[in-house]
Design an enzyme around this catalytic site. Structure first.
Site, PDB file in Angstrom:
ATOM      1  N   HIS A 102      77.436   2.109  35.060  1.00  0.00           N
ATOM      2  CA  HIS A 102      77.628   0.703  35.427  1.00  0.00           C
ATOM      3  C   HIS A 102      77.988  -0.039  34.149  1.00  0.00           C
ATOM      4  O   HIS A 102      77.233  -0.037  33.184  1.00  0.00           O
ATOM      5  CB  HIS A 102      76.364   0.117  36.047  1.00  0.00           C
ATOM      6  CG  HIS A 102      76.550  -1.303  36.472  1.00  0.00           C
ATOM      7  ND1 HIS A 102      77.059  -1.636  37.699  1.00  0.00           N
ATOM      8  CD2 HIS A 102      76.332  -2.469  35.832  1.00  0.00           C
ATOM      9  CE1 HIS A 102      77.135  -2.947  37.793  1.00  0.00           C
ATOM     10  NE2 HIS A 102      76.701  -3.482  36.668  1.00  0.00           N
ATOM     11  N   CYS A 103      79.145  -0.669  34.151  1.00  0.00           N
ATOM     12  CA  CYS A 103      79.640  -1.338  32.949  1.00  0.00           C
ATOM     13  C   CYS A 103      79.355  -2.836  33.023  1.00  0.00           C
ATOM     14  O   CYS A 103      79.879  -3.516  33.901  1.00  0.00           O
ATOM     15  CB  CYS A 103      81.137  -1.100  32.804  1.00  0.00           C
ATOM     16  SG  CYS A 103      81.820  -1.879  31.336  1.00  0.00           S
ATOM     17  N   PRO A 104      78.542  -3.362  32.113  1.00  0.00           N
ATOM     18  CA  PRO A 104      78.264  -4.796  32.155  1.00  0.00           C
ATOM     19  C   PRO A 104      79.466  -5.637  31.722  1.00  0.00           C
ATOM     20  O   PRO A 104      79.574  -6.797  32.111  1.00  0.00           O
ATOM     21  CB  PRO A 104      77.102  -4.962  31.173  1.00  0.00           C
ATOM     22  CG  PRO A 104      77.203  -3.792  30.259  1.00  0.00           C
ATOM     23  CD  PRO A 104      77.781  -2.676  31.075  1.00  0.00           C
ATOM     24  N   GLY A 140      81.553  -5.550  34.862  1.00  0.00           N
ATOM     25  CA  GLY A 140      80.717  -6.089  35.929  1.00  0.00           C
ATOM     26  C   GLY A 140      80.722  -5.255  37.188  1.00  0.00           C
ATOM     27  O   GLY A 140      80.440  -5.763  38.269  1.00  0.00           O
ATOM     28  N   THR A 141      81.029  -3.978  37.064  1.00  0.00           N
ATOM     29  CA  THR A 141      81.052  -3.096  38.232  1.00  0.00           C
ATOM     30  C   THR A 141      80.761  -1.666  37.797  1.00  0.00           C
ATOM     31  O   THR A 141      80.664  -1.382  36.609  1.00  0.00           O
ATOM     32  CB  THR A 141      82.414  -3.188  38.952  1.00  0.00           C
ATOM     33  OG1 THR A 141      82.334  -2.461  40.166  1.00  0.00           O
ATOM     34  CG2 THR A 141      83.537  -2.662  38.098  1.00  0.00           C
TER      35      THR A 141
END
Length: 107
Positions: free
Chosen positions: A64-66, A69-70
């Site tokens: 999950h990549c902050p 955002g997804t």
């Protein structure tokens, strides 16, 4: 697929029954397996994982990549790689511009 009454997964009142962890079926003579996600209550591919940040099951979940955002998975892996390459090129351009500006000032 979501658990259905026809499959025996939900009783007539709509309450979930205890579901088997693996669902095996056959397509054109090839056996396939789906595993149950206890959080989503759906059968998903054995290659899918549940993301606790997005609260979704994602096929071939990488992370999950902050920053984006997804979740990064099968559908958007190429887009994520292009994003990382583009950000890296932009950083190198800014660095080169700063070094060149400092060199001009010293001249």
């Amino acid at each position: 697929p979501r658990p259905r009454i026809e499959d025996g997964a939900v009783d007539h009142t709509g309450e979930l029954l205890i579901l088997p962890m693996l669902h095996t079926f056959e397509i054109e003579g090839v056996q396939q397996q789906l595993k149950l996600c206890n959080t989503c209550n759906i059968y998903r591919s054995t290659k899918a994982s549940h993301c606790s940040d997005c609260d979704n099951c994602v096929l071939d979940l990488d992370h999950h990549c902050p920053w984006v955002g997804t979740c990064i998975g099968r559908r958007n892996y190429l887009s994520f790689v292009c994003f990382v390459v583009g950000a890296s090129v932009l950083c190198l351009y800014v660095l080169a511009s700063c070094v060149f500006e400092i060199w001009l000032v010293k001249q």
